[in-house]
Design a protein around this motif. Structure first.
Motif, PDB file in Angstrom:
ATOM      1  N   GLU A  21       0.830  -1.193   0.000  1.00 16.77           N
ATOM      2  CA  GLU A  21       0.000   0.000   0.000  1.00 16.77           C
ATOM      3  C   GLU A  21       0.869   1.248   0.000  1.00 16.77           C
ATOM      4  OE1 GLU A  21      -2.228   0.871   3.572  1.00 16.77           O
ATOM      5  OE2 GLU A  21      -1.008  -0.521   4.718  1.00 16.77           O
ATOM      6  N   HIS A  24       0.573  -1.219  -8.038  1.00 16.29           N
ATOM      7  CA  HIS A  24      -0.501  -1.380  -7.066  1.00 16.29           C
ATOM      8  C   HIS A  24      -1.643  -2.197  -7.662  1.00 16.29           C
ATOM      9  CE1 HIS A  24      -1.820   2.046  -9.488  1.00 16.29           C
ATOM     10  NE2 HIS A  24      -3.037   1.716  -9.134  1.00 16.29           N
ATOM     11  N   LYS A  25      -1.452  -2.661  -8.914  1.00 20.37           N
ATOM     12  CA  LYS A  25      -2.495  -3.409  -9.613  1.00 20.37           C
ATOM     13  C   LYS A  25      -2.217  -4.903  -9.497  1.00 20.37           C
ATOM     14  CE  LYS A  25      -3.288   0.429 -12.807  1.00 20.37           C
ATOM     15  NZ  LYS A  25      -3.302   0.896 -14.208  1.00 20.37           N
ATOM     16  N   GLU A  72      -4.964 -13.254  -5.874  1.00 14.94           N
ATOM     17  CA  GLU A  72      -5.361 -11.915  -5.425  1.00 14.94           C
ATOM     18  C   GLU A  72      -5.689 -11.919  -3.943  1.00 14.94           C
ATOM     19  OE1 GLU A  72      -8.173  -9.665  -7.639  1.00 14.94           O
ATOM     20  OE2 GLU A  72      -7.356 -10.227  -9.591  1.00 14.94           O
ATOM     21  N   ILE A  78      -3.750  -9.580  -1.197  1.00 11.15           N
ATOM     22  CA  ILE A  78      -4.498  -8.570  -0.426  1.00 11.15           C
ATOM     23  C   ILE A  78      -4.324  -8.807   1.073  1.00 11.15           C
ATOM     24  CG2 ILE A  78      -6.826  -7.768   0.158  1.00 11.15           C
ATOM     25  CD1 ILE A  78      -7.571  -8.185  -2.787  1.00 11.15           C
ATOM     26  N   SER A 136     -15.025  -4.387  -1.436  1.00 13.34           N
ATOM     27  CA  SER A 136     -14.759  -3.594  -2.644  1.00 13.34           C
ATOM     28  C   SER A 136     -16.043  -3.190  -3.379  1.00 13.34           C
ATOM     29  CB  SER A 136     -13.868  -4.393  -3.607  1.00 13.34           C
ATOM     30  OG  SER A 136     -14.503  -5.588  -3.998  1.00 13.34           O
ATOM     31  N   ASP A 188      -2.725   2.585  -3.997  1.00 11.38           N
ATOM     32  CA  ASP A 188      -2.839   1.166  -3.742  1.00 11.38           C
ATOM     33  C   ASP A 188      -4.304   0.744  -3.741  1.00 11.38           C
ATOM     34  OD1 ASP A 188      -3.982   1.493  -1.057  1.00 11.38           O
ATOM     35  OD2 ASP A 188      -1.994   2.133  -0.444  1.00 11.38           O
ATOM     36  N   PHE A 189      -4.522  -0.550  -3.584  1.00 15.04           N
ATOM     37  CA  PHE A 189      -5.861  -1.127  -3.678  1.00 15.04           C
ATOM     38  C   PHE A 189      -6.835  -0.464  -2.702  1.00 15.04           C
ATOM     39  CE2 PHE A 189      -8.972  -4.443  -2.557  1.00 15.04           C
ATOM     40  CZ  PHE A 189      -9.435  -4.803  -3.812  1.00 15.04           C
ATOM     41  N   THR A 191      -7.400   3.284  -3.559  1.00 15.96           N
ATOM     42  CA  THR A 191      -8.209   3.364  -4.784  1.00 15.96           C
ATOM     43  C   THR A 191      -9.685   3.193  -4.459  1.00 15.96           C
ATOM     44  OG1 THR A 191      -6.432   2.591  -6.232  1.00 15.96           O
ATOM     45  CG2 THR A 191      -8.677   2.263  -7.008  1.00 15.96           C
TER      46      THR A 191
END
Length: 508
Positions: free
Chosen positions: A50, A209-210, A240, A244, A254, A443-444, A447
Motif C-alpha cells: 500500500e 498497485h495493480k 489476489e 491482499i 470492494s 494502492d488497492f 483506490t
C-alpha cells in the motif's frame, strides 16, 4: 509458466542482494525497517504494497538516489556503496520513476540525446535516431521524436523514460508504477516489453498497485507492509486473495453502489458544444467535441493516452484556449472565463500531475491543503488555525502516511500526495468534479476510498467528469462513457457496457 528447473537456474544467477536496509527520514519516519531481498538475473520481480509501505524508498536505495541509514548492497557477491544515481548506473542499475524526470523544453530526441551524454555516452543525432527506431521496432514502443516534452501526457513521458533506460543498456531495470497512466492495452504491451527484457537476461523490478498486473507479469512477488517485506510469493502460488491479505491483513469490501442519474434537460451541469482546440504543432487536438454531464451522474472519458484527453481537461479547466465552440457550467458560458471563475462556480479539479499542478513542492502539507481552500474563504482574514485543523482532518480521512502536517509535501509518496489532493478538493462544496486519473499510483485500499468518495458525491447530488486510462475504473463508476480517439468523441456508451465496442472505439 516457468518450470522448477528453469526457476532454479534463475535463483543460481542472483545478481543483487539487499541486506537489512533501514531508512529513517529527517522527520523521524522509518520508511524501511531491515529489508532484505535477493534479485535474480532474467527475472521479473513484482513489488507490491500500500502507499507508504516503503516500496519507492527501497527502490531509491537500490538505484542510488537515496543513501540508507544502515544496511548493505551486494552486486554479484561484491559489496557496493552508492553515493548517487550515477554510481548505480555504473553498476548497471537504472530506474524509471513514477514521475519521469525529463527536460520539459526539449524535444523527445533532444532529451534522449542529452540523457545519454550526461551518462557518458557520446552518440551522433543520426545514430541516436537509428537506435531509437530499432528499439521501437523490437519492443513495439511508439513515440514522437519531434514532440516537446512539456506537451506530452504522463503516459507518453513514461514511454520516453523507458526508451532512455533501454538505450542505457542496464542489467537491472526498476519500473516504479509504470502502468499508472496507461490504458489496459498499453499495460499489456508494457508487460510484454518487460518479458522481452527479462529474456535478454536483465532483472526487472516492477512496482505496481495493480494486483492483476503483478500476477500477469511477475516471476515472484514481494509484498511490503509498514516498511517491511511480509512475504515473497512465487507466481504459481500467488492469488489476489493472498496478496491482499499480505498487503492489508484484513478483508476489504470492494463493493461500490451505483446510482442512476435522472436525465432531465434542465439538470445539465456541464455542456460542451462543438469544441475545437489546437494542440502541439498547431494541429487540432479536439475536433468538434460534444458531450454533457447531468446532475447526479458520473460520466467517463476513455481513450488511449495522447488522443486529446489532456487537451480536453486543460480546456475545461481554463488553462487552454478554445478556438471554436462553447463550455457551459451550471448554465453559465465559461468558454472565455479564467480557472478561478470556474472554481467559484463549484468546479473541483483533480489533475494527474501532482507536484506543480496541484501541490507546491517545498511547502508543507498543511500549506498545500490550505492553499486549495483559501480562495473559497469569504473572510477578510485567513484563519490559519482552522486550516491546520482541516489539514489534520484531511490526512485522517484518507489515512495519509506522514510524520506531521508541517512536513514538506514532496516528502510524501506519490500515492499519499494524491490522497491529499483528492481529500482537499472534496472538502469543498462542489457541483462538478473534473478528475483526470484520480486513482493513479494509489494502492488497492486507497483506490477504493477514492472511488467510493466519487460515488458518494454522485449520491449527494454532485456530478463528475472522470477522464481515466483505467477502463475497469470507468466501467465500475460511470453512468455513461464517451471514448476519445484522435481528437474525436465517440458515444456515449450506455450501461450495460459492451467492452468490445468500447475497445474498438478506442483503437479506430
Amino acid at each position: 509458466m516457468m518450470d522448477k528447473q528453469e526457476y532454479a537456474q534463475k535463483v543460481q544467477k542472483t545478481i543483487m542482494n539487499v541486506k537489512n536496509i533501514v531508512v529513517i527520514y529527517p522527520n523521524g519516519v522509518v520508511a524501511n525497517k531491515g529489508v532484505s531481498l535477493d534479485i535474480h538475473k532474467g527475472e521479473i520481480l513484482g513489488i507490491l504494497g500500500e502507499n507508504g509501505a516503503g516500496k519507492t524508498t527501497l527502490m531509491k536505495v537500490i538505484s542510488g538516489r537515496l543513501r540508507p541509514s544502515s544496511g548493505e548492497i551486494y552486486i554479484e557477491g561484491k559489496k557496493v556503496q552508492f553515493r548517487s544515481a550515477r554510481d548505480a548506473l555504473k553498476y548497471g542499475i537504472a530506474m524509471v520513476p513514477q514521475h519521469p524526470q525529463l527536460f520539459g523544453g526539449l524535444s523527445v530526441l533532444e532529451d534522449l540525446g542529452l540523457s545519454l551524454k550526461l551518462a557518458g555516452m557520446n552518440i551522433s543525432r543520426e545514430r541516436l535516431r537509428s537506435k531509437i527506431e530499432e528499439i521501437e521496432e523490437k519492443y513495439g514502443i511508439n513515440i514522437d521524436l519531434e514532440a516537446k516534452i512539456w506537451r506530452l501526457s504522463m503516459g507518453e513521458r513514461q514511454k520516453v523514460d523507458l526508451v532512455r533506460t533501454i538505450l542505457l543498456g542496464k542489467k537491472i531495470i526498476i519500473l516504479d508504477e509504470p502502468t499508472t497512466h496507461l490504458t489496459p492495452m498499453e499495460s499489456e504491451k508494457l508487460i510484454n516489453i518487460m518479458k522481452k527484457l527479462s529474456k535478454e537476461g536483465r532483472a526487472v523490478l516492477f512496482i505496481t498497485h495493480k494486483l492483476k498486473e503483478a500476477l500477469m507479469a511477475s516471476d515472484r512477488i514481494a509484498v511490503m507492509r509498514k516498511g517491511k517485506i511480509v512475504g515473497i510469493v512465487k507466481k504459481e502460488e500467488a492469488s489476489e486473495e493472498l496478496l491482499i491479505k499480505l498487503m492489508f491483513g484484513d478483508k476489504i469490501d470492494s463493493e461500490i453502489s451505483y446510482v442512476k442519474a435522472q436525465k432531465r434537460e434542465r439538470d445539465k451541469v456541464l455542456e460542451v458544444i462543438n469544441l475545437w482546440v489546437k494542440g502541439p504543432h498547431g494541429v487540432w487536438s479536439l475536433k468538434g467535441i460534444d458531450l454533457h454531464v447531468f446532475h447526479n451522474e458520473i460520466v467517463g472519458i476513455a481513450g488511449i493516452a495522447g488522443n486529446g484527453q489532456r487537451e480536453l481537461f486543460e480546456t475545461l479547466l481554463g488553462l487552454r484556449k478554445a478556438s471554436k465552440g462553447r463550455i457551459i457550467i451550471k448554465g453559465v458560458d465559461v468558454t472565455k472565463k479564467a480557472p478561478l471563475y470556474r472554481r467559484l462556480l463549484g468546479l473541483a479539479v483533480i489533475p494527474e500531475e501532482r507536484l506543480g499542478w496541484a501541490l507546491v513542492p517545498g511547502k508543507s502539507i498543511f500549506y498545500n491543503i490550505a492553499l486549495g481552500l483559501v480562495f473559497d474563504d469569504k473572510s477578510f482574514f485567513i484563519d490559519w488555525k482552522r486550516y491546520k485543523t482541516l489539514a489534520r482532518k484531511v490526512v485522517k480521512m484518507f489515512d495519509v502516511k506522514l510524520g506531521s502536517v508541517d512536513d514538506p509535501v514532496d516528502s510524501l509518496s506519490g500515492g499519499n500526495m494524491q490522497k491529499v489532493i483528492v481529500a482537499r478538493e472534496l472538502l469543498r462544496s462542489v457541483d462538478l468534479v473534473l478528475a483526470m486519473n484520480p486513482t493513479a499510483g494509489l494502492d488497492f485500499k486507497a483506490t477504493l476510498a477514492v472511488r467510493r468518495t466519487l460515488a458518494s458525491l454522485r449520491s449527494r447530488g454532485s456530478s463528475v467528469l472522470l477522464i481515466s486510462e483505467d477502463l475497469d475504473e470507468l466501467t465500475e463508476l460511470s453512468n455513461r462513457i464517451y471514448v476519445m480517439s484522435r481528437g474525436v468523441i465517440k458515444g456515449p456508451f450506455e450501461r450495460p457496457f459492451n467492452l468490445k465496442e468500447i475497445a474498438k472505439a478506442m483503437t479506430t
